[in-house]
Design an enzyme around this catalytic site. Structure first.
Site: not given
Length: 354
Positions: A100, A167, A191
């Site tokens: 990511w 992030d 999540k």
């Protein structure tokens, strides 16, 4: 049988949150209307939005510190673009610690010069890069706090001389940090916060408005701040459920309380991985994630037996990502320790049978 849900995302939510959310879908607060069918401009939903935003800042300890909380759409992937559009004027530094992070770098490079200040790609991202320097003349520094695929987590953060963007999609609200060190925090809800469909973005207002480019309205943080996070129709159910989940977390004692539970779950899981000769951890021990434990089975001949045992025990979604293989136990806030105990028992039983 109630499943032990180790899904990496969308992931487990507390049963009481699911119950309240389902009630709201049928009848929101005895209004006779579903949360899915009321106007997003109605007082009922405006109150939900404001409560969710306020709870996010309160739990992060950022009330009254110049931050705004937004609930946007497009996932963390859209934030890869928005961060660059709003902050990148000349150059930026990125820490490449996983897939990511690499995708964030790729998207930011569309707009200007982006440099990797550190990378762990050489070892398939099984550790967090260290010993890097952050140039003072960069516009911002970007990092990823937890790498879901690889099971690594930043245990500390640099004292960045420039705005730090993070992030936190897979570990936000899971551990205590000095969140005021960050200029922007973003996290997909699916999540550790709520269902898929919304992304929390926490922005320190004074870092905005410093780029010369024109920013499309939908991608401009200032527009969303000015419109109270309702520039366009928001994902009402995802925000409503996230609000309920944040209320649940506050009632449990906040981040400090849930961190203790998460540490217990992680200790139990990693102890079995290290002591059981049939399994091997993937991530470097000093960088192991509290949220995602990644491990492999040393004897592939036992794979079918192990997976049958997992199924019989009601253990779901522990297959590892294709980039790593093996297995992954995602232990988000809502996962009870009894689920971790169930997984550990199966692993121990496999050893006794081998």
């Amino acid at each position: 049988m109630k499943k032990h849900n180790f899904s990496a995302g969308p992931s487990i939510l507390p049963p009481e949150v699911l119950l309240k959310a389902s009630q709201g879908v049928v009848d929101l607060d005895n209004s006779g209307l579903s949360v899915l069918e009321i106007s997003h401009r109605s007082k009922a939903f405006v109150d939900i939005m404001e409560n969710a935003r306020a709870l996010a800042l309160e739990l992060l300890g950022l009330e009254g510190k110049g931050y705004k909380a937004l609930f946007l759409q497009g996932g963390a992937s859209t934030q890869f673009l928005m961060v660059a559009l709003n902050l990148l004027e000349k150059r930026a530094g990125y820490l490449n610690s996983g897939s990511w992070a690499a995708k964030a770098i790729k998207e930011a490079k569309i707009y200007d010069d982006v440099y990797e200040v550190g990378s762990s790609k050489d070892a398939n991202y099984n550790y967090i890069p260290k010993g890097y320097e952050i140039p003072e003349d960069y516009d911002y520094f970007h990092c990823t706090s937890n790498n879901t695929i690889y099971g690594t987590q930043m245990k500390s953060f640099p004292n960045s001389p420039i705005p730090m963007v993070c992030d936190m999609s897979s570990d936000i609200f899971s551990r205590t940090l000095d969140f005021s060190k960050f200029g922007i925090i973003y996290a997909g809800a699916q999540k550790n916060m709520g269902p898929a469909g919304t992304t929390l973005v926490v922005v320190k207002e004074d870092i905005l408005g410093k780029v010369s480019r024109k920013i499309p309205s939908m991608m401009d943080y200032k527009v969303h701040i000015d419109k109270g996070s309702m520039f366009n129709t928001p994902p009402v159910f995802a925000i409503y459920t996230t609000m309920l989940n944040l209320q649940w977390l506050k009632e449990k004692g906040g981040i400090a309380a849930i961190e203790k539970e998460n540490e217990k779950k992680a200790r139990l899981m990693y102890s079995e991985i290290d002591l059981n000769p049939l399994f091997k951890g993937f991530a470097a021990k000093e960088d192991r994630s509290l949220m995602n434990a990644t491990f492999t089975l040393e004897n592939e001949n036992l794979k079918e037996t192990f997976e049958t045992m997992l199924k019989d025990a009601g253990i779901s979604a522990v297959n590892g990502h294709r980039s790593v293989g093996g297995y992954r136990a995602s232990m988000y806030n809502a996962l009870p320790i009894d689920s971790v105990k169930a997984l550990v028992e199966v692993m121990s039983e496999l050893e006794s049978k081998a």
